[in-house]
Design an enzyme around this catalytic site. Structure first.
Site, short mmCIF file in Angstrom:
data_model
loop_
_atom_site.label_atom_id
_atom_site.label_comp_id
_atom_site.label_asym_id
_atom_site.label_seq_id
_atom_site.Cartn_x
_atom_site.Cartn_y
_atom_site.Cartn_z
N ARG A 194 0.84 -1.20 0.00
CA ARG A 194 0.00 0.00 0.00
C ARG A 194 0.87 1.25 0.00
O ARG A 194 0.43 2.33 0.34
CB ARG A 194 -0.96 0.00 1.19
CG ARG A 194 -0.29 -0.22 2.50
CD ARG A 194 -1.26 -0.49 3.64
NE ARG A 194 -0.50 -0.76 4.84
CZ ARG A 194 0.03 0.16 5.63
NH1 ARG A 194 -0.15 1.45 5.35
NH2 ARG A 194 0.73 -0.17 6.69
N ASN A 195 2.13 1.08 -0.38
CA ASN A 195 3.07 2.20 -0.45
C ASN A 195 3.94 2.03 -1.70
O ASN A 195 4.06 0.92 -2.22
CB ASN A 195 3.97 2.21 0.79
CG ASN A 195 3.27 2.84 1.98
OD1 ASN A 195 2.75 3.94 1.90
ND2 ASN A 195 3.24 2.11 3.08
#
Ligand code: ZN
Length: 384
Positions: A194-195
């Site tokens: 998620r990054n």
């Protein structure tokens, strides 16, 4: 390729004539624009990402998941998928036998929920069973309590896909499976993130690509509802594009976003995210340290152990924390490097965020220059 969870890929997408009919009859249907979390879930149910679920869970299924970690049919399942009744007074009378139209923020009818049950949700018990805490500071627990204490259960028909705010298609499980088959991949490893990527992520992706039992890597970033400080999905996807294009053989890596609300449930969320990836065609799943964790709620390696407790037909690829060792001059982990902590650079998002916030150069030891150039552009993060 691994078969879908429960043996069959659910497909609740309606035919073109059916969609036209439902659109024409929209005026006869009570409608609601639910929280984006529920729209994401409705879409994922519709395209089979949550197979074998074909709708939002009822009270018996939720109780079963929370107390046994399994669906009523015995299949392991760790996070309930539920639909809180929206606060609109006009909707409070709807119950079993009624249908409600699900409308997106662009006022498009995207789905229909056929209500089979209306029931109270014990939100504290839900929170403890799914997230191991009822602390209102936990982000998903806060969401649970912000929503109502009544829920609807029932099957979902999907009329059309949601429109992402970025210019990139989100592949369905049927589409990723077709893509993997076309590439000749039999065993695919999913990478949850998620990054944007830094070199610790890249390290375990490369270790996975080196395995002789893995044909391909599917990078599948979760880009759901945004909160302050999150990277914008466009940035995450562009950064991964840069990594894949400049460093990886394109024949071995696939990339697509996954719009769901991130469940920060530690081990249970890791298991849920792996089940979802099995539906997309991934028989292996990369589990790093403290996956799907938040704050200090979870033992960082509980997300590894839960795969021993529940067999979901997915091979967990478990990796320890990795770091850049100045003495080794490479990425390493405790399994491959004997040097003290003082030799190890932190490979954390925190370092990257601190550099972005202070306007100092991004850490070159943990970021590829092509990725750093993308992160360094203004407006990459959500600021409010
Ligand atoms: Zn070392």
């Amino acid at each position: 390729m691994v078969d879908p969870y429960g043996g069959r890929l659910v497909d609740r997408q309606v035919s073109d004539p059916e969609r036209e009919r439902r659109d024409a009859e929209r005026g006869d249907l009570p409608t609601v624009t639910p929280a984006i979390d529920q729209l994401y879930d409705a879409e994922k149910i519709g395209i089979g990402a949550y197979s074998p679920l074909d709708g939002f869970m009822g009270s018996a299924a939720i109780a079963s998941v929370l107390t046994t970690g399994r669906l009523p049919n015995g299949l392991p399942w760790s996070i309930p998928i539920h639909f809180p009744v929206p606060p609109d007074p006009a909707l409070q009378g709807l119950g079993p036998g009624d249908a409600v139209g699900l409308v997106d923020p662009q006022d498009r009818l995207v789905g229909v929920l056929h209500i089979e049950e209306k029931f109270p949700v014990d939100r504290a018990a839900f929170a403890r069973g799914a997230y191991g805490t009822d602390d209102p500071k936990h982000p998903n627990v806060a969401d649970l309590f912000a929503a109502g204490d009544m829920a609807w259960a029932g099957k979902v028909d999907l009329l059309r896909r949601l429109v992402p705010p970025w210019d990139r298609a989100e592949l369905t499980p049927a589409e990723t499976r077709a893509d993997f088959a076309r590439r000749g991949w039999k065993r695919v490893a999913a990478y949850q993130c998620r990054n944007p990527p830094h070199t610790a992520h890249e390290y375990i992706q490369r270790l996975t690509l080196e395995r002789e039992d893995i044909d391909g890597l599917f990078i599948h970033p979760v880009v759901g509802r945004l909160k302050k400080g999150d990277y914008r999905p466009e940035v995450i996807l562009e950064a991964y594009d840069a990594l894949v294009k400049n460093y990886y053989p394109e024949t071995r890596v696939a990339l697509s976003p996954l719009t769901i609300t991130m469940r920060y449930g530690g081990p249970k969320a890791a298991l849920f995210l792996a089940i979802v990836r099995r539906n997309y065609g991934c028989g292996s799943y990369i589990v790093g340290r403290d996956q799907a964790g938040v704050g200090k709620y979870y033992d960082p390696y509980a997300c590894h152990r839960i795969f021993d407790e529940f067999d979901i037909g997915v091979q967990p690829l478990r990796y320890d924390e990795s770091f850049f060792c100045r003495h080794c001059g490479w990425m390493a982990s405790r399994k491959t490097c004997s040097h003290p902590d003082s030799e190890h650079g932190a490979t954390s998002q925190t370092r990257i965020r601190e550099a972005l916030a202070s306007g100092t150069p991004l850490p070159a030891d943990i970021l590829r220059p092509e990725v750093a150039a993308i992160l360094g552009r203004p407006g990459g993060e959500v600021t409010n």
